[in-house]
Write a protein that holds these residues in place. Structure first.
Motif, PDB file in Angstrom:
ATOM      1  N   VAL A 145       0.701  -1.400   0.035  1.00 26.12           N
ATOM      2  CA  VAL A 145       0.152  -0.112   0.168  1.00 26.12           C
ATOM      3  C   VAL A 145       0.867   1.180   0.139  1.00 26.12           C
ATOM      4  CG1 VAL A 145      -1.568   1.255   1.455  1.00 26.12           C
ATOM      5  CG2 VAL A 145      -2.076  -1.212   1.071  1.00 26.12           C
ATOM      6  N   LEU A 146       1.779   1.228   0.844  1.00 25.73           N
ATOM      7  CA  LEU A 146       2.820   2.369   1.013  1.00 25.73           C
ATOM      8  C   LEU A 146       3.383   2.502  -0.419  1.00 25.73           C
ATOM      9  CD1 LEU A 146       4.110   2.024   4.390  1.00 25.73           C
ATOM     10  CD2 LEU A 146       2.607   3.529   3.565  1.00 25.73           C
ATOM     11  N   ALA A 147       3.932   1.526  -1.090  1.00 25.47           N
ATOM     12  CA  ALA A 147       4.610   1.605  -2.356  1.00 25.47           C
ATOM     13  C   ALA A 147       3.778   2.117  -3.417  1.00 25.47           C
ATOM     14  CB  ALA A 147       5.176   0.342  -2.932  1.00 25.47           C
ATOM     15  N   VAL A 148       2.502   1.592  -3.619  1.00 26.45           N
ATOM     16  CA  VAL A 148       1.549   2.032  -4.445  1.00 26.45           C
ATOM     17  C   VAL A 148       0.932   3.624  -4.051  1.00 26.45           C
ATOM     18  CG1 VAL A 148      -0.823   1.792  -5.372  1.00 26.45           C
ATOM     19  CG2 VAL A 148       0.771  -0.488  -5.024  1.00 26.45           C
ATOM     20  N   GLY A 149       0.982   3.835  -2.932  1.00 30.15           N
ATOM     21  CA  GLY A 149       0.635   5.247  -2.532  1.00 30.15           C
ATOM     22  C   GLY A 149       1.692   6.272  -3.024  1.00 30.15           C
ATOM     23  N   GLY A 150       3.222   5.753  -2.671  1.00 31.09           N
ATOM     24  CA  GLY A 150       4.255   6.474  -3.000  1.00 31.09           C
ATOM     25  C   GLY A 150       4.363   6.919  -4.455  1.00 31.09           C
ATOM     26  N   TRP A 151       4.091   5.724  -5.202  1.00 39.66           N
ATOM     27  CA  TRP A 151       4.017   5.730  -6.580  1.00 39.66           C
ATOM     28  C   TRP A 151       3.036   6.761  -7.016  1.00 39.66           C
ATOM     29  CZ3 TRP A 151       0.996   4.333 -10.885  1.00 39.66           C
ATOM     30  CH2 TRP A 151       1.688   4.200 -12.288  1.00 39.66           C
ATOM     31  N   ASN A 152       1.874   6.627  -6.523  1.00 38.50           N
ATOM     32  CA  ASN A 152       0.697   7.399  -7.300  1.00 38.50           C
ATOM     33  C   ASN A 152       0.812   8.796  -6.787  1.00 38.50           C
ATOM     34  OD1 ASN A 152      -0.861   5.274  -8.355  1.00 38.50           O
ATOM     35  ND2 ASN A 152      -2.112   4.960  -6.478  1.00 38.50           N
TER      36      ASN A 152
ATOM     37  N   SER B 276       3.929  10.100  -6.390  1.00 38.02           N
ATOM     38  CA  SER B 276       4.804  10.762  -7.507  1.00 38.02           C
ATOM     39  C   SER B 276       4.208  11.081  -8.725  1.00 38.02           C
ATOM     40  CB  SER B 276       6.046   9.803  -7.509  1.00 38.02           C
ATOM     41  OG  SER B 276       5.477   8.377  -8.226  1.00 38.02           O
ATOM     42  N   ARG B 277       3.330  10.240  -9.329  1.00 37.66           N
ATOM     43  CA  ARG B 277       2.693  10.382 -10.433  1.00 37.66           C
ATOM     44  C   ARG B 277       1.791  11.735 -10.479  1.00 37.66           C
ATOM     45  NH1 ARG B 277       5.275   8.865 -14.718  1.00 37.66           N
ATOM     46  NH2 ARG B 277       3.359   9.004 -15.833  1.00 37.66           N
ATOM     47  N   ILE B 278       0.907  11.904  -9.270  1.00 34.70           N
ATOM     48  CA  ILE B 278       0.334  13.099  -9.143  1.00 34.70           C
ATOM     49  C   ILE B 278       1.322  14.191  -9.195  1.00 34.70           C
ATOM     50  CG2 ILE B 278      -1.254  14.247  -7.615  1.00 34.70           C
ATOM     51  CD1 ILE B 278      -2.238  11.483  -6.759  1.00 34.70           C
ATOM     52  N   ALA B 279       2.228  14.199  -8.448  1.00 35.44           N
ATOM     53  CA  ALA B 279       3.150  15.406  -8.313  1.00 35.44           C
ATOM     54  C   ALA B 279       3.617  15.812  -9.624  1.00 35.44           C
ATOM     55  CB  ALA B 279       4.071  15.228  -7.603  1.00 35.44           C
TER      56      ALA B 279
END
Length: 210
Positions: A36-43, A45-48
């Motif tokens: 969850v943390l990895a997916v959240g971090g990836w999302n 970063s993509r949002i940023a």
């Protein structure tokens, strides 16, 4: 010799299984939290990254809008300058209008037509005069509508019978009032160019016929 285990081995196995199950649950939770943390971090970063792109696009759009406004303002200024230039050219050309008007009236007035006065209001001229007959008035209208490069759109506003006295001799005549538009110099030039072009095309067509 027979050995008998009197320890509570079943209870020990049960505790061992419970401990293994809890360990698996903890490990699964940790793995799930990691995912969850990895997916959240990836999302995130993509949002940023997308937000940065959106910011760049907004900035570019704002600059384009400013350039478009500058272009529109420049076009308005150019059109205003063209209008002023046209007004100056028309003013200079209008200085010679009386000369063109007198010349055209002499050229287009047929025999038997006498002009006693005229009044100009802008590009419109009102003519007053006498004619020997209504046919002479009709001929004058035809000349002004088709033969004059400077005058156009004649409109007969009044025609009535009149009596002219000359050398104590009374003669019947027709008194008329008509209005005609006088062209500007540039309009007369355009008409002359179009007339020459039409004559050239007609001559070419006539020459092409067997």
């Amino acid at each position: 010799m027979i050995r008998i285990n009197l320890l509570p081995h079943r209870e020990a196995k049960r505790k061992q299984k419970q401990a293994a199950f809890i360990a698996m649950l903890v490990l699964g939770g940790l793995l799930g939290a990691s995912v969850v943390l990895a997916v959240g971090g990836w999302n995130a970063s993509r949002i940023a990254i997308q937000e940065q792109r959106n910011t760049v696009l907004k900035t570019e759009n704002a600059e384009l809008d400013k350039k478009i406004k500058d272009i529109a303002t420049l076009k308005e200024e150019i059109n205003a300058l063209k209008s002023r230039q046209q007004a100056v050219e028309d003013l200079q050309g209008d200085r010679n209008q009386p000369v063109y008007l007198f010349d055209e009236l002499v050229r287009q007035a047929p025999d038997g037509v006498y002009l006693k006065g005229f009044e100009q209001d802008g590009q419109r001229v009102v003519l007053n005069g006498y004619a020997q007959s209504q046919e002479r008035v009709a001929e004058l209208l035809r000349n002004l509508s088709g033969n004059s490069p400077w005058l156009e759109r004649p409109e007969l506003t009044e025609v009535k019978s009149a009596v002219l006295t000359q050398d104590k001799i009374a003669r019947k005549a027709v008194e008329f009032t008509l209005a005609v538009a006088i062209k500007r110099a540039r309009e007369a030039d355009e008409t002359d160019v179009l007339g020459k072009a039409s004559t050239t095309v007609a001559g070419s067509a006539a020459g092409a016929q067997p």
